[in-house]
Design a protein around this motif. Sequence first.
Motif, PDB file in Angstrom:
ATOM      1  N   LYS A 141       0.358  -0.851   0.198  1.00  0.00           N
ATOM      2  CA  LYS A 141       0.173  -0.222  -0.367  1.00  0.00           C
ATOM      3  C   LYS A 141       1.020   1.683  -0.179  1.00  0.00           C
ATOM      4  O   LYS A 141       0.501   2.385  -0.888  1.00  0.00           O
ATOM      5  N   VAL A 155      -6.912  -5.201  -6.533  1.00  0.00           N
ATOM      6  CA  VAL A 155      -6.848  -4.456  -5.386  1.00  0.00           C
ATOM      7  C   VAL A 155      -5.443  -3.415  -5.074  1.00  0.00           C
ATOM      8  O   VAL A 155      -5.446  -2.328  -4.186  1.00  0.00           O
ATOM      9  N   ASP A 170      -8.555  -0.032  -5.652  1.00  0.00           N
ATOM     10  CA  ASP A 170      -9.481  -0.043  -4.122  1.00  0.00           C
ATOM     11  C   ASP A 170      -7.983  -0.976  -3.401  1.00  0.00           C
ATOM     12  O   ASP A 170      -8.752  -2.155  -2.868  1.00  0.00           O
ATOM     13  N   MET A 171      -7.261  -0.790  -2.361  1.00  0.00           N
ATOM     14  CA  MET A 171      -6.188  -0.850  -1.406  1.00  0.00           C
ATOM     15  C   MET A 171      -6.932  -1.574   0.032  1.00  0.00           C
ATOM     16  O   MET A 171      -6.001  -2.632   0.280  1.00  0.00           O
ATOM     17  N   THR A 172      -8.365  -0.867   0.318  1.00  0.00           N
ATOM     18  CA  THR A 172      -9.415  -2.199   0.784  1.00  0.00           C
ATOM     19  C   THR A 172      -9.515  -3.645   0.602  1.00  0.00           C
ATOM     20  O   THR A 172      -9.444  -4.304   1.558  1.00  0.00           O
ATOM     21  N   LYS A 173      -9.034  -4.121   0.065  1.00  0.00           N
ATOM     22  CA  LYS A 173      -9.394  -5.306  -0.453  1.00  0.00           C
ATOM     23  C   LYS A 173      -7.586  -6.439  -0.688  1.00  0.00           C
ATOM     24  O   LYS A 173      -7.909  -7.110  -0.682  1.00  0.00           O
ATOM     25  N   THR A 201      -5.910  -7.776   4.942  1.00  0.00           N
ATOM     26  CA  THR A 201      -5.849  -7.044   6.039  1.00  0.00           C
ATOM     27  C   THR A 201      -5.970  -7.909   7.820  1.00  0.00           C
ATOM     28  O   THR A 201      -7.356  -8.270   7.355  1.00  0.00           O
ATOM     29  N   GLN A 223      -6.877  -3.241  14.832  1.00  0.00           N
ATOM     30  CA  GLN A 223      -5.978  -2.656  14.506  1.00  0.00           C
ATOM     31  C   GLN A 223      -5.775  -1.989  16.310  1.00  0.00           C
ATOM     32  O   GLN A 223      -7.001  -1.454  16.887  1.00  0.00           O
ATOM     33  N   HIS A 263      -1.782  -3.738  13.912  1.00  0.00           N
ATOM     34  CA  HIS A 263      -2.209  -4.701  12.485  1.00  0.00           C
ATOM     35  C   HIS A 263      -1.937  -6.002  12.643  1.00  0.00           C
ATOM     36  O   HIS A 263      -0.908  -6.499  12.657  1.00  0.00           O
TER      37      HIS A 263
END
Length: 433
Positions: free
Chosen positions: A254, A322, A325-328, A331, A335, A398
């Motif tokens: 990311k 991805v 849309d880097m939320t894909k 994860t 947090q 994370h």
Amino acid sequence: MRMVDMIEKKRDGHELTKEEIAFVIKGYTDGTIPDYQMSAFQMAVYFQGMTAEETAEFTMAMVESGDQVDLSAIEGVKVDKHSTGGVGDTTTLVLAPLVAALDIPVAKMSGRGLGHTGGTLDKLEAVPGFHVEITEKEFFDLVNKNKIAVIGQSGNLTPADKKIYGLRDVTATVNSIPLIASSIMSKKIAAGSDAIVLDVKVGAGAFMKDLPMARDLAKAMVEIGNKVGRQTMAIISDMNQPLGYAIGNALEVKEAVETLQGKGPEDLHELCLTLGSYMVRLAGKAETTEEARKMLEEVIENGKALEVFKLFLQSQGGDTSVIDDMTKLPTARFQIEVPAKEAGYVSQITADEIGTAAMILGAGRATKESEIDLAVGLVLHKKIGDQVEVGESIVTIHSNTEDVESVKEKIYHAYEMSTSKVGPATLIHDEIT
Ligand code: URA
Ligand code: CA
């Protein structure tokens, strides 16, 4: 020739010939010279050093001990980059597409990481579907077509170095400039590139703790490269804190994408432009570093660098949605914030302790067999010079488990605070060309 005479000659501070060095390396690799003689020889080198000529011969003897990669099927000047090891060092992920966007071939053979975070291969596998199991022919074709491809390391490169490095580790002879320089350069030269840019890290948490030693190592490596016909340049960059903010595989992907979009961390951006400028110069695409830098800035601004990154991932099976849309990206489930215990200014962030914290989370491998967790890692919020209030979050953990006490402890230990104002860290300490 007898090994005992080589040991004696080096012990007394004399210069060995090319034939004598070849005898030592060949004999040790094939097992005719035993560990105890090689140990004594290395200790003699540790105290007496080697001349630039000897160091270059030593390097080439190690290169010739195994396979050498032939990149001649790839058009253009192949420039490789090597870093002596940083924590959260995302530069390869950024630099590879960045210089490929300027039509410089990037033919990367990459291994898995051991330690803090994964290697470049592991990081790229955070992109679903991406794989490096391609044939050599596919690899060459992709580099010629897209200017960038990555293949898993194969072949038996520099077996002499593997054996010698293992022995140095247990005989207190790691910390010798000619031995380190020849070890690193032998691997780079065997990997087949025409030119090499080196990023020598210096500081707390780096292999080289002080600037004079880092400078000596950089000079020794540049000298080897230039002596054996591989143009080499080096910079010395700071490792008194991790580079960028993200440490962890998907987190670094990311961060790399953001840097390719021109919105990455200042230090990562700057280091990539500096290293990239040398790569562009060595590839013969620009006369000066200033000109090279402008070219690199342009492919960030016009989106070409990111486009090349996506094309590269896609060509090796990666799902590039991805990237849009880097939320894909993978994860972590939790947090967890790490609040500052004291107020002040950050004066140092010991990089290898931060790296160990990330490894405990599962971002890196403790042993070769460990499985890594692509989603986990750390995001730093405070770097050297930043002011911190009590209770303010300095790091976000994370994690895929809620129990992160030992990770927090490492982070608190890594952060050093000062009550008086601290200036920003110097990023580039020197350049050796
Ligand atoms: N890294 C290497 O590859 N070799 C050394 O000798 C030291 C660090
Ligand atoms: Ca980083």
